[in-house]
Design a protein around this motif. Structure first.
Motif, PDB file in Angstrom:
ATOM      1  N   GLN A   1       0.840  -1.181   0.000  1.00 57.86           N
ATOM      2  CA  GLN A   1       0.000   0.000   0.000  1.00 57.86           C
ATOM      3  C   GLN A   1       0.885   1.245   0.000  1.00 57.86           C
ATOM      4  O   GLN A   1       2.058   1.177   0.347  1.00 57.86           O
ATOM      5  N   VAL A   2       0.288   2.363  -0.361  1.00 52.99           N
ATOM      6  CA  VAL A   2       1.020   3.613  -0.410  1.00 52.99           C
ATOM      7  C   VAL A   2       1.303   4.107   1.007  1.00 52.99           C
ATOM      8  O   VAL A   2       0.432   4.109   1.873  1.00 52.99           O
ATOM      9  N   GLN A   3       2.553   4.484   1.213  1.00 55.77           N
ATOM     10  CA  GLN A   3       2.935   5.083   2.494  1.00 55.77           C
ATOM     11  C   GLN A   3       3.748   6.333   2.235  1.00 55.77           C
ATOM     12  O   GLN A   3       4.653   6.345   1.394  1.00 55.77           O
ATOM     13  N   LEU A   4       3.417   7.375   2.972  1.00 56.62           N
ATOM     14  CA  LEU A   4       4.186   8.614   2.976  1.00 56.62           C
ATOM     15  C   LEU A   4       4.599   8.877   4.410  1.00 56.62           C
ATOM     16  O   LEU A   4       3.737   8.965   5.287  1.00 56.62           O
ATOM     17  N   CYS A  22      10.054  13.620   3.078  1.00 65.22           N
ATOM     18  CA  CYS A  22       8.917  12.707   2.969  1.00 65.22           C
ATOM     19  C   CYS A  22       9.375  11.521   2.140  1.00 65.22           C
ATOM     20  O   CYS A  22       9.750  11.688   0.966  1.00 65.22           O
ATOM     21  N   ALA A  23       9.350  10.355   2.748  1.00 64.44           N
ATOM     22  CA  ALA A  23       9.728   9.119   2.057  1.00 64.44           C
ATOM     23  C   ALA A  23       8.473   8.418   1.567  1.00 64.44           C
ATOM     24  O   ALA A  23       7.572   8.129   2.366  1.00 64.44           O
ATOM     25  N   ALA A  24       8.429   8.145   0.270  1.00 66.82           N
ATOM     26  CA  ALA A  24       7.253   7.526  -0.335  1.00 66.82           C
ATOM     27  C   ALA A  24       7.544   6.077  -0.711  1.00 66.82           C
ATOM     28  O   ALA A  24       8.646   5.756  -1.163  1.00 66.82           O
ATOM     29  N   SER A  25       6.560   5.231  -0.521  1.00 68.40           N
ATOM     30  CA  SER A  25       6.677   3.826  -0.931  1.00 68.40           C
ATOM     31  C   SER A  25       5.319   3.322  -1.404  1.00 68.40           C
ATOM     32  O   SER A  25       4.283   3.900  -1.067  1.00 68.40           O
ATOM     33  N   GLY A  26       5.349   2.241  -2.188  1.00 66.05           N
ATOM     34  CA  GLY A  26       4.114   1.645  -2.665  1.00 66.05           C
ATOM     35  C   GLY A  26       3.469   2.370  -3.829  1.00 66.05           C
ATOM     36  O   GLY A  26       2.295   2.128  -4.127  1.00 66.05           O
ATOM     37  N   LEU A  27       4.213   3.243  -4.493  1.00 64.67           N
ATOM     38  CA  LEU A  27       3.679   3.970  -5.651  1.00 64.67           C
ATOM     39  C   LEU A  27       4.801   4.241  -6.631  1.00 64.67           C
ATOM     40  O   LEU A  27       5.974   4.189  -6.262  1.00 64.67           O
ATOM     41  N   SER A  28       4.405   4.509  -7.875  1.00 67.03           N
ATOM     42  CA  SER A  28       5.380   4.908  -8.899  1.00 67.03           C
ATOM     43  C   SER A  28       5.675   6.384  -8.691  1.00 67.03           C
ATOM     44  O   SER A  28       5.051   7.257  -9.294  1.00 67.03           O
ATOM     45  N   PHE A  29       6.641   6.648  -7.866  1.00 70.18           N
ATOM     46  CA  PHE A  29       6.865   7.993  -7.321  1.00 70.18           C
ATOM     47  C   PHE A  29       6.992   9.049  -8.408  1.00 70.18           C
ATOM     48  O   PHE A  29       6.428  10.141  -8.277  1.00 70.18           O
TER      49      PHE A  29
END
Length: 124
Positions: A1-4, A22-29
């Protein structure tokens, strides 16, 4: 899932600086517009700054223009906000947000994903 996940908040004196991350994961940043919002006690959440997919275009609220700088590193899935000349009225919880399309709300609204926030407190 998307996490910020935001980090970098803290207590600083007026006139000082902080850098939020802000570190983003779970998405095509690199396909997401990224933004920072803030919410002060007793006030509604407000837009602060946003940056487009490539980092080539940015937009700021008038209240922070010339003092804050948003940037991103698509290789690391990170977005930053350098905050200089901080004022007591900048005190708020700062949130990272993401969306794919500019069609809904342009720069300042319509964000799909949100982080949990990081507290910034500026003392006078």
């Amino acid at each position: 899932q998307v996490q910020l996940v935001e980090s970098g908040g803290g207590l600083v004196q007026a006139g000082g600086s902080l850098r939020l991350s802000c570190a983003a994961s779970g998405l095509s940043f690199s396909r997401y517009v990224m933004a920072w919002f803030r919410q002060a006690p007793g006030k509604e959440r407000e837009f602060v700054a946003a940056i487009n997919w490539s980092g080539g275009s940015t937009y700021y609220a008038d209240s922070v223009k010339g003092r804050f700088t948003i940037s991103r590193d698509n290789a690391k899935n990170l977005v930053y906000m350098q905050m200089n000349s901080l004022k007591p009225e900048d005190t708020a919880v700062y949130y990272c947000a993401a969306k794919t399309s500019m069609l809904g709300g342009g720069w300042i609204s319509g964000y799909d994903y949100w982080g949990q926030g990081t507290q910034v407190t500026v003392s006078s």
